[in-house]
Design an enzyme around this catalytic site. Structure first.
Site, PDB file in Angstrom:
ATOM      1  N   GLU A   1       0.867  -1.191   0.000  1.00  0.00           N
ATOM      2  CA  GLU A   1       0.000   0.000   0.000  1.00  0.00           C
ATOM      3  C   GLU A   1       0.893   1.227   0.000  1.00  0.00           C
ATOM      4  O   GLU A   1       1.679   1.444   0.918  1.00  0.00           O
ATOM      5  CB  GLU A   1      -0.916   0.007   1.228  1.00  0.00           C
ATOM      6  CG  GLU A   1      -2.122  -0.910   1.081  1.00  0.00           C
ATOM      7  CD  GLU A   1      -3.109  -0.777   2.241  1.00  0.00           C
ATOM      8  OE1 GLU A   1      -2.913   0.085   3.124  1.00  0.00           O
ATOM      9  OE2 GLU A   1      -4.090  -1.553   2.252  1.00  0.00           O
TER      10      GLU A   1
ATOM     11  N   ASP B   1      -5.344  10.288  10.125  1.00  0.00           N
ATOM     12  CA  ASP B   1      -4.068   9.718  10.517  1.00  0.00           C
ATOM     13  C   ASP B   1      -3.530  10.286  11.820  1.00  0.00           C
ATOM     14  O   ASP B   1      -3.695  11.468  12.113  1.00  0.00           O
ATOM     15  CB  ASP B   1      -3.035   9.931   9.399  1.00  0.00           C
ATOM     16  CG  ASP B   1      -3.283   8.988   8.234  1.00  0.00           C
ATOM     17  OD1 ASP B   1      -3.221   7.774   8.467  1.00  0.00           O
ATOM     18  OD2 ASP B   1      -3.568   9.467   7.125  1.00  0.00           O
TER      19      ASP B   1
END
Lengths: 268, 399
Positions: free
Chosen positions: A49, A60
């Site tokens: 990824e 995040d």
């Protein structure tokens, strides 16, 4: 069959689970991206990824925020990340590459151009954190027409109806976010994950990956016993942060080896 | 009058708005939407809200005919909707009271907010104190340094102020961090967003709570002058005060709606915060709207003398009103806003917020080209006490 589907099929035939690392493309610098991808594969990664840096990474935690900032300091763009994927493909033609990022850089480039260029770069799947299924029908159609898998997140709070809706749109795999919170937070509860994965499988035909909170081989092994894939993000990004351009590749390769051997242990 | 019933069930205003968040927040937003839609039609909740607005906020706020300012502009009559007279000194409290009440009905014990200059943080800390809830306010580390007084004010009110050191260390990063807190603590926490942006239902809910401003004007103007104004003006950062006064006027088609953005040093310098005037559509903070972004879709840093307008996005309903032409959007520079600020101080004895001064500046410009029979209504969204240090610094003084 897509590269992601055939990877999962081969792993399933061997009774193994997929190891999927994440890192931000362009961290610590653009030239490190392709060597890092190869190092991850050498260490045992089945799918890579590749994070597309964004100025406002709302979902995040601090580790991935910092990696995004470092990449942006080098001016890494979505097209720049596609160029890295293309370069990786000149050497490696078997490991699936999934782009993970936020909606706005894709909106800016335009869906059709993004899908076309991603396909040309050898990208196999796309996961857009802030495109829930109801907001991305057009992008999904566009990616489908270019044979790119559309990967979606599921969470502990996703209702059965939403899991089913995601099941209809998802291809490649789904990514179950095992914790409430942002990336890199908290600790994972294996028993809880097992129950959730079972629930998801009732509605979703593609493999189920689990991520958020998997930091070491022991956790990876425990989770891989109940899921089809484990996703490791913050731990990999931390190794890159600490190792820098010089030692990052060796360190992520070692982390992959740790996870891989823990996951592949049989017995107990 | 045409029917206007946006957003649609999924929070869209045409192509704008929506719910662009990670799956981890969807359940919380669904829950909030269901609760809000129920409370919105609950007469007991509305009665409670009306009581709070009357007795705690001090509503209705008056409309004032600024005669000396009108005389100086030399044309249309300028009227001011006095949101600066609200408790806490701005329109922000209209929606923080409303959202705190929704939070209470949902059983949430903790509220969080993001703030730029600190005005929304103060308004959130105020209602948290009023309803006995824990309050955490996220504020860019740069803003914490620049707005020491508001930081202290929030602390006096019992709130915890968390400096945010990521990204550009300003409002947009504070919003990112508040979202991260929310996704982590969603079970007991209510997020009080400071403007008509964010994922559905926030743009609708914050608009609804601020619409009390426009609803009052629609009644007050005919009582005062026998008719509705020719144009309504309001400053636009995220756009909550503007949406609040515009929304009830949308069906009044003869009334022009004019949003005034922060032109900073001038649009052509690139140092501004005029998302609608100079931006392009994209996705940020949970909705699709006009954004200030680079060619790669990264959000760029903005500038305005007024911290409350210093934001790279704008509420999605403004994006829709711009595209449909129902509202017009213009930009006013720092210098023009400062001139209007001083004019209102000297001519009317009212110290306006620098944000509101942008709308005043545009009104004075427009008034000069209009007839004395015509009427401009300006949303004076806040008072300027908070801006003393900024204005003094601009005049070469330190306080």
């Amino acid at each position: 069959m897509s590269r992601i589907a055939s990877t999962f099929a081969q792993l399933a035939a061997a009774g193994r689970q997929a190891l999927i690392p994440f890192f931000t493309a362009g961290d610590p610098d653009p030239a490190s991206a392709v060597p890092l991808m190869h190092a991850l594969v050498r260490g045992g990664a089945d799918i890579v990824e590749l994070g597309v840096p964004f100025s406002d990474p709302m979902a995040d935690g601090p580790v991935i925020q910092r990696s995004s900032e470092r990449a942006l300091q080098h001016g890494v763009s979505l097209l720049g990340v596609l160029a890295m994927a293309r370069e990786f493909r000149t050497v490696n033609t078997h490991t699936p590459v999934v782009l993970m990022g936020y909606a706005n850089p894709i909106e800016r480039l335009g869906y059709e151009r993004f899908a076309r260029e991603a396909r040309a770069a050898g990208v196999d799947g796309v996961l857009v954190v802030d495109y829930p299924p109801e907001e991305c029908e057009d992008l999904v159609a566009c990616l489908r027409s270019h044979d790119i898998d559309t990967i979606f997140l599921l969470s502990p709070t996703s209702t059965d109806a939403r899991v089913a809706a995601v099941g209809k749109l998802a291809s490649g795999y789904v990514y179950y976010v095992s914790l409430r919170g942002v990336t890199g937070a908290g600790h994972i509860d294996t028993a809880d994950v097992a129950g959730q994965v079972q629930r998801i499988r009732q509605h979703v035909a593609v493999p189920v990956g689990v991520g958020f909170g998997i930091r070491d081989g022991a956790t990876a092994k425990a989770i891989s016993a109940v899921a089809d894939a484990i996703v490791v993000g913050s731990r990999v990004v931390l190794e890159i942060e600490e190792g820098g351009a010089a030692h990052g590749p060796a360190r992520v390769q070692a982390v992959m080896q740790e996870f891989r051997s823990a996951m592949d242990q049989t017995g107990d | 009058m045409k029917l206007y019933d946006l957003p649609d069930a999924r929070g869209h205003f045409g192509p704008y708005g929506g719910t662009f968040v990670a799956e981890t927040l969807i359940a919380a937003l669904d829950n909030l939407r269901e609760n809000y839609l129920r409370l919105k039609d609950d007469p007991a909740f509305q009665a409670e809200l009306a009581y709070e607005l009357a007795h705690y906020v001090g509503r209705p706020s008056p409309i004032y005919h600024a005669r000396r300012l009108t005389e100086k502009a030399g044309g249309a009559q300028i009227y001011l909707k006095r949101e600066d007279l609200n408790h806490t000194g701005a329109h922000k409290v209209n929606s923080t009271v409303g959202m705190a009440m929704v939070a209470r009905h949902m059983g949430k014990k903790r509220v969080i907010a993001e703030t730029g200059a600190g005005q929304h943080g103060v308004a959130s800390a105020t209602v948290a104190a009023r309803y006995g809830m824990e309050c955490v306010v996220y504020m860019g580390a740069e803003d914490v340094k620049r707005q020491a007084q508001n930081v202290y004010r929030m602390k006096l009110l019992g709130a915890t102020v968390v400096p945010v050191s990521s990204g550009s260390r300003t409002l947009k990063d504070a919003l990112n961090e508040a979202m991260r807190d929310w996704v982590t603590n969603v079970q007991d926490t209510f997020y009080i967003i400071g403007t008509v942006a964010g994922p559905h239902p926030y743009p609708m809910m914050v608009r609804d709570f601020n619409s009390v401003v426009g609803k009052e004007c629609v009644l007050q103007m005919p009582e005062m002058v026998g008719r509705q104004p020719d144009a309504v003006l309001a400053c636009v950062g995220g756009g909550s005060n503007a949406m609040g006064i515009f929304h009830p006027y949308i069906p009044h088609e003869s009334v022009r709606l004019i949003g005034v953005e922060a032109g900073g040093d001038g649009i052509n310098t690139g140092r501004h915060s005029a998302s609608l005037s100079a931006g392009t559509p994209g996705v940020l903070h949970g909705n699709r709207t006009y954004l200030l972004q680079d060619e790669n879709g990264q959000i760029i840093e903005t500038h305005s003398i007024s911290a409350g307008l210093d934001y790279p996005g704008v509420g999605p309903e403004h994006a829709w009103l711009k595209d449909t032409g129902r509202a017009e959007y213009v930009a006013v520079t720092d210098e023009e806003a400062l001139t209007a600020f001083h004019d209102l101080c000297r001519l009317e004895g009212i110290i306006p917020a620098l944000e509101s001064s942008h709308a005043l500046a545009q009104a004075m410009k427009m008034a000069a080209h209009m007839d004395p029979e015509q009427i401009l209504l300006v949303n004076l969204s806040g008072r300027g006490d908070k801006d003393m240090a900024t204005v003094a610094a601009h005049m070469g003084m330190t306080l």
